[in-house]
Design a protein around this motif. Structure first.
Motif, PDB file in Angstrom:
ATOM      1  N   GLY A 160       0.791  -1.217   0.000  1.00 18.83           N
ATOM      2  CA  GLY A 160       0.000   0.000   0.000  1.00 18.83           C
ATOM      3  C   GLY A 160       0.824   1.267   0.000  1.00 18.83           C
ATOM      4  N   PHE A 161       2.117   1.166  -0.340  1.00 22.38           N
ATOM      5  CA  PHE A 161       2.993   2.330  -0.368  1.00 22.38           C
ATOM      6  C   PHE A 161       2.836   3.076  -1.692  1.00 22.38           C
ATOM      7  N   THR A 162       2.644   4.373  -1.619  1.00 20.41           N
ATOM      8  CA  THR A 162       2.773   5.212  -2.808  1.00 20.41           C
ATOM      9  C   THR A 162       4.267   5.455  -3.027  1.00 20.41           C
ATOM     10  N   PRO A 163       4.659   5.937  -4.204  1.00 19.04           N
ATOM     11  CA  PRO A 163       6.072   6.262  -4.408  1.00 19.04           C
ATOM     12  C   PRO A 163       6.607   7.244  -3.360  1.00 19.04           C
ATOM     13  N   LEU A 164       5.779   8.201  -2.962  1.00 14.39           N
ATOM     14  CA  LEU A 164       6.228   9.180  -1.971  1.00 14.39           C
ATOM     15  C   LEU A 164       6.460   8.512  -0.616  1.00 14.39           C
ATOM     16  N   LEU A 165       5.542   7.640  -0.210  1.00 12.64           N
ATOM     17  CA  LEU A 165       5.727   6.917   1.046  1.00 12.64           C
ATOM     18  C   LEU A 165       7.011   6.096   1.033  1.00 12.64           C
ATOM     19  N   ASP A 218       0.742  12.848  -2.426  1.00  8.50           N
ATOM     20  CA  ASP A 218       0.072  13.269  -1.192  1.00  8.50           C
ATOM     21  C   ASP A 218       0.890  12.848   0.027  1.00  8.50           C
ATOM     22  N   ILE A 219       1.334  13.822   0.825  1.00 12.32           N
ATOM     23  CA  ILE A 219       2.113  13.483   2.025  1.00 12.32           C
ATOM     24  C   ILE A 219       1.228  12.848   3.099  1.00 12.32           C
ATOM     25  N   HIS A 220      -0.074  12.921   2.920  1.00 10.66           N
ATOM     26  CA  HIS A 220      -1.010  12.330   3.885  1.00 10.66           C
ATOM     27  C   HIS A 220      -1.488  10.948   3.456  1.00 10.66           C
ATOM     28  N   ALA A 221      -1.000  10.455   2.325  1.00  8.32           N
ATOM     29  CA  ALA A 221      -1.396   9.118   1.864  1.00  8.32           C
ATOM     30  C   ALA A 221      -0.976   8.085   2.910  1.00  8.32           C
ATOM     31  N   ARG A 222      -1.755   7.016   3.030  1.00 12.70           N
ATOM     32  CA  ARG A 222      -1.518   5.986   4.046  1.00 12.70           C
ATOM     33  C   ARG A 222      -1.210   4.640   3.403  1.00 12.70           C
TER      34      ARG A 222
END
Length: 306
Positions: free
Chosen positions: A19-24, A44-48
């Motif tokens: 469930g990681f976005t590239p940013l995460l 999104d820095i708030h993505a989970r």
């Protein structure tokens, strides 16, 4: 890469198996410049992730100070909760990342007493993981109040340290007990478990020995009447069970439900230990009172090797 992301902003929302976005993922690896580039392209820095962790959780868990500072400036919240109620401070405490924890407190007044869904506070996580410096900071910053905090099971920091075999942490906590009684090695949980019970359950013999030299009682019962010998037997720790018998455990003591140590070992699948305990307890005479952790000179005469 920025040009590609401008043309395909949907790439910032692609998820991996966790469930990681590239940013995460970039934040978790400490790649701040890449994370900033992804954010500029719409990430999104708030993505989970699947556990509900946001970028700030990952930055704090991995000790990425500069990345955490950037995320705070970009609007990340120190109060963001994961699926289990973990805030970024819990992530830092669990891994002993003190610089980022101080950043959260100094820049955003993060709550040092915040609890997860099962009421674990930062002190519980840090103590259970043996992060001495982090715990010292928490105690100083809360005037010792954090030591009295109890989780959903009634465990305090001293119990978390004992449960994971963190003897050095336990020694330090005990040194505070005169001023903060909640750090006492005799402090019980809601079910009457003291550090000696956790040490026996984990097979931590050195901790058992130390506790008995520092005011713990070898035959202390839990609320269900389980003594350290019962717990060691049920957990299958032969070396601890033998040492406890040699140093004063009551050989024929039963729990409230009437089970002796041999019964508990056998019921948990430890057949060899159960048979040895049965044979041993048959040979040993009834003890009157405790030897207070001292070796019983009669023990070797009655006991065969396991």
């Amino acid at each position: 890469m920025y040009g590609l992301l401008r043309r395909r902003p949907d790439l910032t929302e692609v998820l991996d198996a966790d469930g990681f976005t590239p940013l995460l993922l970039a934040v978790s690896k400490g790649k701040m410049e890449l994370a900033q580039l992804l954010a500029q392209a719409g990430g999104d820095i708030h993505a989970r992730d699947r556990d509900g962790w946001e970028s700030l959780h990952h930055a704090c868990a991995n000790g990425h100070y500069d990345t955490a500072q950037w995320l705070l400036e970009a609007g990340a919240s120190v109060k963001s909760k994961s699926n289990d109620g973990w805030q970024p401070m819990h992530a830092a405490a669990d891994n002993g990342e003190l610089p980022v924890a101080k950043l959260l407190r100094d820049k955003r007044r993060a709550d040092l007493r915040a609890v997860t869904d099962d009421h674990q506070a930062p002190i519980h996580l840090a103590a259970g993981s043996g992060h001495h410096e982090f715990c010292q900071w928490l105690v100083r910053s809360t005037d010792g109040d954090c030591l009295a905090a109890q989780d959903a099971l009634g465990w305090r920091a001293v119990h978390h340290a004992a449960s994971t075999g963190e003897l050095q942490m336990l020694r330090w906590l005990h040194s505070l007990s005169q001023k903060f009684p909640a750090a006492s090695v005799q402090a019980p949980t809601s079910e009457g478990w003291q550090p000696i019970h956790f040490a026996a359950n984990g097979g931590h013999l050195e901790m058992v020995e130390w506790l008995l030299a520092h005011s713990s009682e070898i035959n202390a019962p839990t609320s269900d009447g389980w003594q350290p010998l019962h717990i060691a037997a049920h957990a299958g720790h032969e070396h601890v069970a033998r040492w406890l018998l040699e140093h004063g455990s009551l050989p024929h003591a039963a729990t409230i439900e009437g089970y002796e140590a041999s019964d508990l070992a056998a019921s948990a699948g430890h057949a060899q230990l159960g048979a040895w305990l049965q044979a041993t307890l048959t040979k040993l005479p009834e003890r009157q009172g405790s030897l207070r952790g001292k070796a019983d000179p009669a023990f070797q005469a009655h006991v065969d090797p396991i």
